[in-house]
Structures are given as C-alpha cells and as structure tokens.
Scaffold this motif. Structure first.
Motif, PDB file in Angstrom:
ATOM      1  N   SER A 107       9.445  18.866  13.375  1.00 18.12           N
ATOM      2  CA  SER A 107      10.300  18.829  12.187  1.00 18.12           C
ATOM      3  C   SER A 107       9.920  17.666  11.278  1.00 18.12           C
ATOM      4  O   SER A 107       9.163  16.777  11.664  1.00 18.12           O
ATOM      5  N   GLN A 108      10.480  17.670  10.085  1.00 26.03           N
ATOM      6  CA  GLN A 108      10.259  16.560   9.170  1.00 26.03           C
ATOM      7  C   GLN A 108      10.824  15.266   9.735  1.00 26.03           C
ATOM      8  O   GLN A 108      10.302  14.187   9.469  1.00 26.03           O
ATOM      9  N   ALA A 109      11.875  15.334  10.548  1.00 21.41           N
ATOM     10  CA  ALA A 109      12.431  14.130  11.151  1.00 21.41           C
ATOM     11  C   ALA A 109      11.409  13.455  12.066  1.00 21.41           C
ATOM     12  O   ALA A 109      11.274  12.233  12.066  1.00 21.41           O
ATOM     13  N   ALA A 110      10.670  14.248  12.825  1.00 21.20           N
ATOM     14  CA  ALA A 110       9.626  13.695  13.698  1.00 21.20           C
ATOM     15  C   ALA A 110       8.512  13.057  12.875  1.00 21.20           C
ATOM     16  O   ALA A 110       8.022  11.975  13.199  1.00 21.20           O
ATOM     17  N   VAL A 111       8.116  13.722  11.796  1.00 23.51           N
ATOM     18  CA  VAL A 111       7.064  13.189  10.925  1.00 23.51           C
ATOM     19  C   VAL A 111       7.529  11.874  10.295  1.00 23.51           C
ATOM     20  O   VAL A 111       6.794  10.887  10.267  1.00 23.51           O
ATOM     21  N   LEU A 112       8.754  11.855   9.810  1.00 19.41           N
ATOM     22  CA  LEU A 112       9.287  10.647   9.188  1.00 19.41           C
ATOM     23  C   LEU A 112       9.382   9.492  10.182  1.00 19.41           C
ATOM     24  O   LEU A 112       9.050   8.349   9.851  1.00 19.41           O
TER      25      LEU A 112
END
Length: 119
Positions: A107-112
């Motif tokens: 997810s974008q949360a992991a990338v962030l």
C-alpha cells in the motif's frame, strides 16, 4: 528522525505507543464514522493520485511499478506540501500511517513509511 514510523489498517485497535495517527488514503474508509477513527489527521493530499490508484488496483504484481510512480508523485507540487508535513510529523513524534487497504504491505502507507525512514 522519530523513534518509530509504522503503518497499519485504520480499522485496527489503537495503541498509546502509536504517536500521531494519520490517514493517508484519498477516500474515507468504508463503514467507518469519522468520530470512530481516532485520527490526528486525514492527509489525503499525500495519497496517490486517483489515476495511479485506479491503475494499481491493489494488484501485488504491479506493486514495484506503483511504488516507483508513487515516489515520483511525492515530488510533484500537488503532493509536496503534504509530504513535507509528514516529514515534520515524523521528525517530532512517533508516527502511524493508516490505510483502509487490506494488504498494507503493498500500500501507499508502506511506501510512505519506507520513504520517511530513509530521509
């Protein structure tokens, strides 16, 4: 940098160790009332663009390309201010990035979280 940057689903129970809780989705999580979310902020401007989100469709086989495109988006003017705000939050407190996505590791949360830990 903060002691800890984590990510998790917004639907999970909260913990006092989480520090600032920031929702990083562009759309509000289904079935959740705003007064139940226990958020410090909803930072939708740091989320992937609608076009990128639709293209990705949470297909793990597309994650590497999604990650590359999303990191590029974080540098554009539409995302930059929100990304800088997240950096500031991470520098001063523990930070928990929240998403409604079932597969939080893709997810974008992991990338962030990874992006913030590298700066």
């Amino acid at each position: 940098m903060a002691e800890q940057i984590t990510y998790r689903r917004v639907y999970e129970e909260t913990s006092p160790k989480e520090g600032k809780r920031v929702l990083v989705d562009r759309v509000w999580p289904r079935g959740m009332r705003k007064d139940e979310a226990n958020l410090d902020e909803w930072l939708r401007d740091v989320a992937p663009s609608t076009d990128l989100r639709r293209w990705y469709g949470h297909e793990p086989s597309r994650f590497a390309e999604f990650r590359r495109r999303y990191l590029s988006e974080l540098e554009d003017t539409g995302h930059r201010q929100a990304a800088e705000h997240l950096r500031d939050l991470a520098a001063h407190d523990n930070l928990t990035l929240l998403t409604a996505t079932k597969d939080v590791d893709h997810s974008q949360a992991a990338v962030l979280a990874e992006w913030l830990a590298e700066i």
